[in-house]
Design a protein around this motif. Sequence first.
Motif, PDB file in Angstrom:
ATOM      1  N   THR A  45      60.626 -20.084  36.134  1.00  0.00           N
ATOM      2  CA  THR A  45      59.437 -19.653  35.415  1.00  0.00           C
ATOM      3  C   THR A  45      58.187 -20.216  36.071  1.00  0.00           C
ATOM      4  OG1 THR A  45      60.696 -19.586  33.374  1.00  0.00           O
ATOM      5  CG2 THR A  45      58.321 -19.655  33.169  1.00  0.00           C
ATOM      6  N   SER A  46      57.170 -19.398  36.168  1.00  0.00           N
ATOM      7  CA  SER A  46      55.899 -19.837  36.737  1.00  0.00           C
ATOM      8  C   SER A  46      55.033 -20.466  35.653  1.00  0.00           C
ATOM      9  CB  SER A  46      55.140 -18.645  37.332  1.00  0.00           C
ATOM     10  OG  SER A  46      55.864 -18.074  38.383  1.00  0.00           O
ATOM     11  N   LEU A  47      54.447 -21.597  35.983  1.00  0.00           N
ATOM     12  CA  LEU A  47      53.503 -22.241  35.083  1.00  0.00           C
ATOM     13  C   LEU A  47      52.096 -21.786  35.426  1.00  0.00           C
ATOM     14  CD1 LEU A  47      54.717 -25.950  34.973  1.00  0.00           C
ATOM     15  CD2 LEU A  47      55.017 -24.201  33.232  1.00  0.00           C
ATOM     16  N   VAL A  48      51.280 -21.653  34.405  1.00  0.00           N
ATOM     17  CA  VAL A  48      49.861 -21.383  34.607  1.00  0.00           C
ATOM     18  C   VAL A  48      49.094 -22.537  33.981  1.00  0.00           C
ATOM     19  CG1 VAL A  48      50.069 -18.878  34.725  1.00  0.00           C
ATOM     20  CG2 VAL A  48      49.744 -19.956  32.528  1.00  0.00           C
ATOM     21  N   THR A  49      47.935 -22.820  34.527  1.00  0.00           N
ATOM     22  CA  THR A  49      47.108 -23.906  34.020  1.00  0.00           C
ATOM     23  C   THR A  49      46.021 -23.330  33.135  1.00  0.00           C
ATOM     24  OG1 THR A  49      47.525 -25.176  36.018  1.00  0.00           O
ATOM     25  CG2 THR A  49      45.658 -25.850  34.686  1.00  0.00           C
ATOM     26  N   GLY A  50      45.879 -23.920  31.962  1.00  0.00           N
ATOM     27  CA  GLY A  50      44.831 -23.513  31.044  1.00  0.00           C
ATOM     28  C   GLY A  50      43.843 -24.650  30.836  1.00  0.00           C
ATOM     29  N   ASP A  51      42.756 -24.345  30.193  1.00  0.00           N
ATOM     30  CA  ASP A  51      41.691 -25.324  29.964  1.00  0.00           C
ATOM     31  C   ASP A  51      41.211 -25.185  28.527  1.00  0.00           C
ATOM     32  OD1 ASP A  51      39.380 -26.865  29.941  1.00  0.00           O
ATOM     33  OD2 ASP A  51      38.399 -25.787  31.568  1.00  0.00           O
ATOM     34  N   ALA A  52      41.510 -26.184  27.702  1.00  0.00           N
ATOM     35  CA  ALA A  52      41.142 -26.133  26.287  1.00  0.00           C
ATOM     36  C   ALA A  52      39.628 -26.061  26.102  1.00  0.00           C
ATOM     37  CB  ALA A  52      41.714 -27.341  25.554  1.00  0.00           C
ATOM     38  N   ILE A  53      38.873 -26.722  26.970  1.00  0.00           N
ATOM     39  CA  ILE A  53      37.402 -26.666  26.887  1.00  0.00           C
ATOM     40  C   ILE A  53      36.929 -25.234  27.122  1.00  0.00           C
ATOM     41  CG2 ILE A  53      35.257 -27.391  28.017  1.00  0.00           C
ATOM     42  CD1 ILE A  53      36.371 -29.663  26.415  1.00  0.00           C
ATOM     43  N   ASN A  54      37.473 -24.583  28.140  1.00  0.00           N
ATOM     44  CA  ASN A  54      37.105 -23.195  28.433  1.00  0.00           C
ATOM     45  C   ASN A  54      37.514 -22.274  27.290  1.00  0.00           C
ATOM     46  OD1 ASN A  54      36.381 -20.863  30.270  1.00  0.00           O
ATOM     47  ND2 ASN A  54      38.538 -20.468  29.894  1.00  0.00           N
ATOM     48  N   ASP A  55      38.717 -22.475  26.747  1.00  0.00           N
ATOM     49  CA  ASP A  55      39.172 -21.631  25.640  1.00  0.00           C
ATOM     50  C   ASP A  55      38.176 -21.687  24.486  1.00  0.00           C
ATOM     51  OD1 ASP A  55      41.557 -20.835  26.899  1.00  0.00           O
ATOM     52  OD2 ASP A  55      42.689 -22.503  26.049  1.00  0.00           O
ATOM     53  N   LEU A  56      37.845 -22.896  24.049  1.00  0.00           N
ATOM     54  CA  LEU A  56      36.947 -23.038  22.903  1.00  0.00           C
ATOM     55  C   LEU A  56      35.534 -22.556  23.230  1.00  0.00           C
ATOM     56  CD1 LEU A  56      36.693 -23.822  19.991  1.00  0.00           C
ATOM     57  CD2 LEU A  56      36.314 -26.196  20.701  1.00  0.00           C
ATOM     58  N   THR A  57      35.075 -22.822  24.431  1.00  0.00           N
ATOM     59  CA  THR A  57      33.736 -22.357  24.843  1.00  0.00           C
ATOM     60  C   THR A  57      33.652 -20.837  24.798  1.00  0.00           C
ATOM     61  OG1 THR A  57      33.427 -24.314  26.239  1.00  0.00           O
ATOM     62  CG2 THR A  57      32.028 -22.403  26.709  1.00  0.00           C
ATOM     63  N   ASP A  58      34.668 -20.163  25.325  1.00  0.00           N
ATOM     64  CA  ASP A  58      34.664 -18.699  25.301  1.00  0.00           C
ATOM     65  C   ASP A  58      34.748 -18.148  23.883  1.00  0.00           C
ATOM     66  OD1 ASP A  58      34.350 -18.300  28.011  1.00  0.00           O
ATOM     67  OD2 ASP A  58      36.458 -17.944  28.416  1.00  0.00           O
ATOM     68  N   ILE A  59      35.548 -18.791  23.025  1.00  0.00           N
ATOM     69  CA  ILE A  59      35.643 -18.356  21.632  1.00  0.00           C
ATOM     70  C   ILE A  59      34.287 -18.493  20.952  1.00  0.00           C
ATOM     71  CG2 ILE A  59      36.621 -18.941  19.372  1.00  0.00           C
ATOM     72  CD1 ILE A  59      39.208 -19.779  20.972  1.00  0.00           C
ATOM     73  N   ILE A  60      33.637 -19.627  21.120  1.00  0.00           N
ATOM     74  CA  ILE A  60      32.326 -19.858  20.501  1.00  0.00           C
ATOM     75  C   ILE A  60      31.309 -18.847  21.012  1.00  0.00           C
ATOM     76  CG2 ILE A  60      30.367 -21.462  20.408  1.00  0.00           C
ATOM     77  CD1 ILE A  60      32.510 -23.739  20.378  1.00  0.00           C
ATOM     78  N   LYS A  61      31.286 -18.630  22.318  1.00  0.00           N
ATOM     79  CA  LYS A  61      30.335 -17.684  22.917  1.00  0.00           C
ATOM     80  C   LYS A  61      30.539 -16.280  22.328  1.00  0.00           C
ATOM     81  CE  LYS A  61      28.606 -16.330  27.491  1.00  0.00           C
ATOM     82  NZ  LYS A  61      28.610 -14.905  27.381  1.00  0.00           N
ATOM     83  N   ASP A  62      31.782 -15.848  22.228  1.00  0.00           N
ATOM     84  CA  ASP A  62      32.061 -14.524  21.670  1.00  0.00           C
ATOM     85  C   ASP A  62      31.645 -14.445  20.202  1.00  0.00           C
ATOM     86  OD1 ASP A  62      33.044 -13.714  24.102  1.00  0.00           O
ATOM     87  OD2 ASP A  62      35.147 -13.678  23.492  1.00  0.00           O
ATOM     88  N   LEU A  63      31.943 -15.485  19.430  1.00  0.00           N
ATOM     89  CA  LEU A  63      31.588 -15.464  18.007  1.00  0.00           C
ATOM     90  C   LEU A  63      30.076 -15.544  17.788  1.00  0.00           C
ATOM     91  CD1 LEU A  63      34.469 -17.582  16.456  1.00  0.00           C
ATOM     92  CD2 LEU A  63      34.159 -15.093  16.393  1.00  0.00           C
ATOM     93  N   LEU A  64      29.358 -16.221  18.674  1.00  0.00           N
ATOM     94  CA  LEU A  64      27.890 -16.228  18.591  1.00  0.00           C
ATOM     95  C   LEU A  64      27.340 -14.818  18.818  1.00  0.00           C
ATOM     96  CD1 LEU A  64      26.947 -19.531  20.456  1.00  0.00           C
ATOM     97  CD2 LEU A  64      26.552 -19.007  18.025  1.00  0.00           C
ATOM     98  N   GLU A  65      27.945 -14.106  19.747  1.00  0.00           N
ATOM     99  CA  GLU A  65      27.530 -12.725  19.995  1.00  0.00           C
ATOM    100  C   GLU A  65      27.778 -11.852  18.772  1.00  0.00           C
ATOM    101  OE1 GLU A  65      28.450  -8.996  22.995  1.00  0.00           O
ATOM    102  OE2 GLU A  65      28.887 -11.032  23.685  1.00  0.00           O
ATOM    103  N   VAL A  66      28.939 -12.023  18.142  1.00  0.00           N
ATOM    104  CA  VAL A  66      29.270 -11.250  16.940  1.00  0.00           C
ATOM    105  C   VAL A  66      28.296 -11.600  15.819  1.00  0.00           C
ATOM    106  CG1 VAL A  66      31.014 -10.893  15.140  1.00  0.00           C
ATOM    107  CG2 VAL A  66      31.695 -10.941  17.551  1.00  0.00           C
ATOM    108  N   LYS A  67      28.036 -12.884  15.629  1.00  0.00           N
ATOM    109  CA  LYS A  67      27.082 -13.326  14.594  1.00  0.00           C
ATOM    110  C   LYS A  67      25.721 -12.685  14.826  1.00  0.00           C
ATOM    111  CE  LYS A  67      24.976 -17.535  12.711  1.00  0.00           C
ATOM    112  NZ  LYS A  67      23.592 -17.553  13.145  1.00  0.00           N
ATOM    113  N   TRP A  68      25.260 -12.714  16.079  1.00  0.00           N
ATOM    114  CA  TRP A  68      23.968 -12.107  16.402  1.00  0.00           C
ATOM    115  C   TRP A  68      23.984 -10.619  16.049  1.00  0.00           C
ATOM    116  CZ3 TRP A  68      22.090  -8.086  19.162  1.00  0.00           C
ATOM    117  CH2 TRP A  68      20.697  -8.044  19.325  1.00  0.00           C
ATOM    118  N   CYS A  69      25.071  -9.938  16.356  1.00  0.00           N
ATOM    119  CA  CYS A  69      25.167  -8.504  16.063  1.00  0.00           C
ATOM    120  C   CYS A  69      25.098  -8.239  14.565  1.00  0.00           C
ATOM    121  CB  CYS A  69      26.448  -7.921  16.654  1.00  0.00           C
ATOM    122  SG  CYS A  69      26.410  -7.751  18.446  1.00  0.00           S
TER     123      CYS A  69
END
Length: 106
Positions: A45-69
């Motif tokens: 199985t291939s492992l992939v590397t994730g980044d919890a900081i990036n995950d949360l940052t992207d979630i917040i950024k997307d939700l800020l856009e939705v809030k603005w809309c």
Amino acid sequence: MNLEAEFDGEPSFDYDIIKKNVEANLPDFDWYHSVQESHKILPDTSLVTGDAINDLTDIIKDLLEVKWCFENTTQKNAIWVFCNLMQIHSEQHFVDLLKYLKDKKG
């Protein structure tokens, strides 16, 4: 109605500013591994590397856009933006972040 129409004053939420805020408030968030194609049982199985900081940052950024809309466009448009962002971007970040948090807690 064109749901992809741009609206006057649509902000650009700065990823780097949001990321710095997440890093400052959650200094123990880090990199993690996950299995690529976890739905398959594979001997190598291939492992992939994730980044919890990036995950949360992207979630917040997307939700800020939705809030603005919701605050500046129509409800129909805001719901469309939410569904679109969730389906094509945020959903995987939520799944990965939840798995990371669960494993970290364990």
